[in-house]
Design a protein around this motif. Structure first.
Motif, PDB file in Angstrom:
ATOM      1  N   GLY A 225       0.701  -1.250  -0.100  1.00 47.25           N
ATOM      2  CA  GLY A 225       0.063   0.076  -0.187  1.00 47.25           C
ATOM      3  C   GLY A 225       0.785   1.272  -0.076  1.00 47.25           C
ATOM      4  N   PHE A 226       2.025   1.220   0.025  1.00 51.90           N
ATOM      5  CA  PHE A 226       2.900   2.348   0.076  1.00 51.90           C
ATOM      6  C   PHE A 226       3.043   2.946  -1.381  1.00 51.90           C
ATOM      7  N   HIS A 227       2.635   4.389  -1.288  1.00 56.80           N
ATOM      8  CA  HIS A 227       2.405   4.949  -2.118  1.00 56.80           C
ATOM      9  C   HIS A 227       3.878   5.793  -2.784  1.00 56.80           C
ATOM     10  N   LEU A 228       4.112   5.976  -4.253  1.00 59.26           N
ATOM     11  CA  LEU A 228       5.000   6.790  -4.527  1.00 59.26           C
ATOM     12  C   LEU A 228       4.717   7.041  -5.994  1.00 59.26           C
ATOM     13  N   GLY A 229       5.486   8.213  -6.491  1.00 54.43           N
ATOM     14  CA  GLY A 229       5.274   8.696  -7.819  1.00 54.43           C
ATOM     15  C   GLY A 229       4.875  10.163  -7.908  1.00 54.43           C
ATOM     16  N   PRO A 230       4.823  10.923  -9.051  1.00 53.21           N
ATOM     17  CA  PRO A 230       4.500  12.309  -9.131  1.00 53.21           C
ATOM     18  C   PRO A 230       3.123  12.373  -8.985  1.00 53.21           C
ATOM     19  N   GLY A 231       2.524  12.953  -8.014  1.00 57.81           N
ATOM     20  CA  GLY A 231       1.068  13.333  -7.996  1.00 57.81           C
ATOM     21  C   GLY A 231       0.512  14.226  -8.723  1.00 57.81           C
ATOM     22  N   SER A 232       1.383  15.361  -9.226  1.00 59.63           N
ATOM     23  CA  SER A 232       0.941  16.204 -10.258  1.00 59.63           C
ATOM     24  C   SER A 232       0.582  15.624 -11.438  1.00 59.63           C
ATOM     25  N   LEU A 233       1.128  14.375 -12.038  1.00 59.16           N
ATOM     26  CA  LEU A 233       1.003  13.880 -13.253  1.00 59.16           C
ATOM     27  C   LEU A 233      -0.170  12.708 -12.996  1.00 59.16           C
ATOM     28  N   GLY A 234      -0.985  12.567 -11.786  1.00 60.01           N
ATOM     29  CA  GLY A 234      -1.838  11.426 -11.797  1.00 60.01           C
ATOM     30  C   GLY A 234      -1.159  10.415 -11.453  1.00 60.01           C
ATOM     31  N   LEU A 235       0.091  10.320 -10.898  1.00 54.80           N
ATOM     32  CA  LEU A 235       0.613   8.811 -11.062  1.00 54.80           C
ATOM     33  C   LEU A 235       1.408   8.573  -9.471  1.00 54.80           C
ATOM     34  N   ASP A 236       0.478   9.221  -8.463  1.00 47.33           N
ATOM     35  CA  ASP A 236       0.854   8.634  -7.288  1.00 47.33           C
ATOM     36  C   ASP A 236       0.167   7.535  -6.700  1.00 47.33           C
ATOM     37  N   LEU A 237       0.696   6.334  -6.902  1.00 48.48           N
ATOM     38  CA  LEU A 237       0.389   4.993  -7.117  1.00 48.48           C
ATOM     39  C   LEU A 237       0.784   4.358  -5.892  1.00 48.48           C
ATOM     40  N   SER A 238       0.094   3.319  -5.495  1.00 50.69           N
ATOM     41  CA  SER A 238       0.594   2.448  -4.477  1.00 50.69           C
ATOM     42  C   SER A 238       1.694   1.234  -5.170  1.00 50.69           C
ATOM     43  N   LEU A 239       2.421   0.614  -4.544  1.00 47.43           N
ATOM     44  CA  LEU A 239       3.111  -0.347  -5.125  1.00 47.43           C
ATOM     45  C   LEU A 239       2.184  -1.613  -5.785  1.00 47.43           C
TER      46      LEU A 239
END
Length: 466
Positions: free
Chosen positions: A61-75
């Motif tokens: 469930g850990f999230h990472l990724g650029p949220g500004s691009l709509g890509l703040d996703l869980s593993l």
């Protein structure tokens, strides 16, 4: 007036051509290794989730990724939407190659695996729907038991050690390729959320640029990889499942050689490079973050009592075997195809039951079908695992019953007495081959005569056995 020449009958599961045999052997070798890794990852996920469930949920469930691009996703989402795009990219190349250079290029030869795959998806869906209509369950999971996991199926073959003839393996591979195509269409049509037309238009523009670069023979991974990532990101944000981007790019690659000076087509070359990444990393990581479900006694008992989960199990175990076998029999009944004399219909049923192992895509569709109900999603995953395990055991038993026959056929296919790298069965009409074999046999006979003379001399001198 001369009588019309009788039409030749197509041999179903007959011997493959040498190039097709070599391609299938290499492809299945990689998939088998990947399937073993997939098994290891699935077992590790189950152990982790059932011994330290809190840490398992926290990691996936850990999230990472650029949220500004709509890509703040869980593993877990990165694995399902990102890594599986690599898997579907390879599936797209496989499908393209089958259509231009493999079994699917000839409509008559393609009819059997296509009909078998379609029946092998329709019947499990029907079994699921009937089970849930009679049991008062949700029909939303009808697509879960329709998929076949070729890597998992081949891993089962590796474990039980069955030496399947190449024709049966190729039939299984072609079934899985067609199965993947229709699974992709199901995901695109039935599991697409509200569309973002701006992002979707950007994805199509990216795909058009990708196609144009390929058309202009532009080379360089440093162009295609960033472009592919952009296309994937836009497709994800469009509401269409992001794995569709991988399929679309795979289908655009050229999979035929333009002349004899080209050893491999670009599609075959890229597939050779990317397949190990897909089978050895992408799919096992997806399994690690998706297969971790509770397998306590109560949870496993619920698998066989709830209509949704029972429908998945019956769809995989019964629906797949009956659908593929029935579709194949009907196709041979109403076409001019006849079964290879060395095989029998129980062999087809055994392979059909092996196709009931639906893991990777079934887990993905299970997540998409019940995305608003985490508890039912986990129960559906448990049902996929249970159904796949039952199908694996059943197919393993059926294949073991004929293992001696398969091993003889396999050894005949692999025999290479003149050691030229080409199996002998493909050289029987070659005069040079017969000359080489005569020389080899003469050399062996001379060696036997020499050993006999030495043994006779030792006996006469009293220095050796009589």
């Amino acid at each position: 007036m001369t009588a019309p020449a009788p039409r030749t009958r197509h041999k179903f599961l007959g011997r493959l051509s040498l190039p097709e045999r070599n391609f299938v052997a290499e492809a299945l070798r990689t998939e088998t290794v990947g399937g073993v890794l997939l098994l290891v990852a699935a077992v590790a996920a189950l152990i982790w989730a059932n011994t330290a469930g809190g840490s398992y949920e926290a990691v996936r469930g850990f999230h990472l990724g650029p949220g500004s691009l709509g890509l703040d996703l869980s593993l877990q989402h990165w694995a399902a939407d990102g890594l599986l795009a690599v898997f579907f990219f390879v599936a797209g190349i496989e499908l393209k190659r089958e259509m231009v250079a493999g079994d699917l290029r000839d409509p008559k030869a393609a009819a059997l695996p296509v009909v078998a795959a379609l029946c092998g998806m329709a019947v499990p869906a029907l079994v699921y729907v009937l089970t849930n209509v009679m049991g008062g369950g949700s029909p939303a999971g009808w697509a879960v038991p329709t998929a076949t996991d070729i890597a998992f199926a081949l891993a089962v073959l590796a474990v039980i050690g069955t030496s399947l003839p190449s024709a049966l393996r190729a039939f299984l591979l072609t079934l899985a390729v067609v199965d993947d195509l229709f699974a992709i269409l199901i995901i695109a049509v039935f599991f697409t959320s509200d569309l973002n037309f701006a992002a979707l238009g950007g994805a199509f523009l990216g795909l058009a640029l990708f196609w144009l670069l390929l058309r202009k023979r532009v080379r360089g991974w440093y162009l295609y990889v960033p472009l592919g990532l952009v296309i994937w990101g836009l497709m994800y944000n469009s509401g269409v499942h992001a794995t569709i981007a991988g399929v679309a790019m795979g289908l655009m690659l050229r999979c035929h050689r333009e002349d004899e000076s080209e050893p491999h087509s670009p599609g075959e070359h890229i597939e050779h490079r990317v397949r190990p990444l897909s089978a050895g990393l992408a799919v096992p990581l997806f399994a690690l973050f998706s297969a971790g479900v509770s397998v306590s006694g109560g949870a496993m008992g619920d698998v066989f009592t709830q209509p949704e989960t029972l429908g998945v199990v019956l769809g995989l175990v019964v629906g797949k075997a009956v659908g593929i076998f029935g579709g194949t029999w009907l196709a041979t009944r109403f076409t001019r195809a006849e079964l290879n004399d060395d095989l029998a219909w129980p062999d087809v049923f055994a392979v059909a039951s092996l196709a009931g192992i639906g893991f990777t895509v079934s887990l993905l569709i299970g997540e998409l079908a019940f995305t608003g109900d985490p508890l039912l999603t986990d129960e559906i995953k448990a049902a996929v695992l249970a159904g796949s395990l039952i199908a694996a055991v059943l197919s393993g038993i059926l294949l073991k019953l004929r293992n001696a026959k398969y091993r003889r056929l396999w050894e005949d296919e692999e025999r290479d007495e003149d050691l030229d790298g080409i199996p002998d069965v493909y050289e029987l009409g070659n005069p040079d081959y017969h000359l080489r074999m005569a020389a080899i046999h003469e050399k062996k006979a001379a060696e036997h005569r020499r050993l006999a003379e030495v043994a006779g001399g030792e006996s006469e001198d009293g220095n050796g056995p009589a």
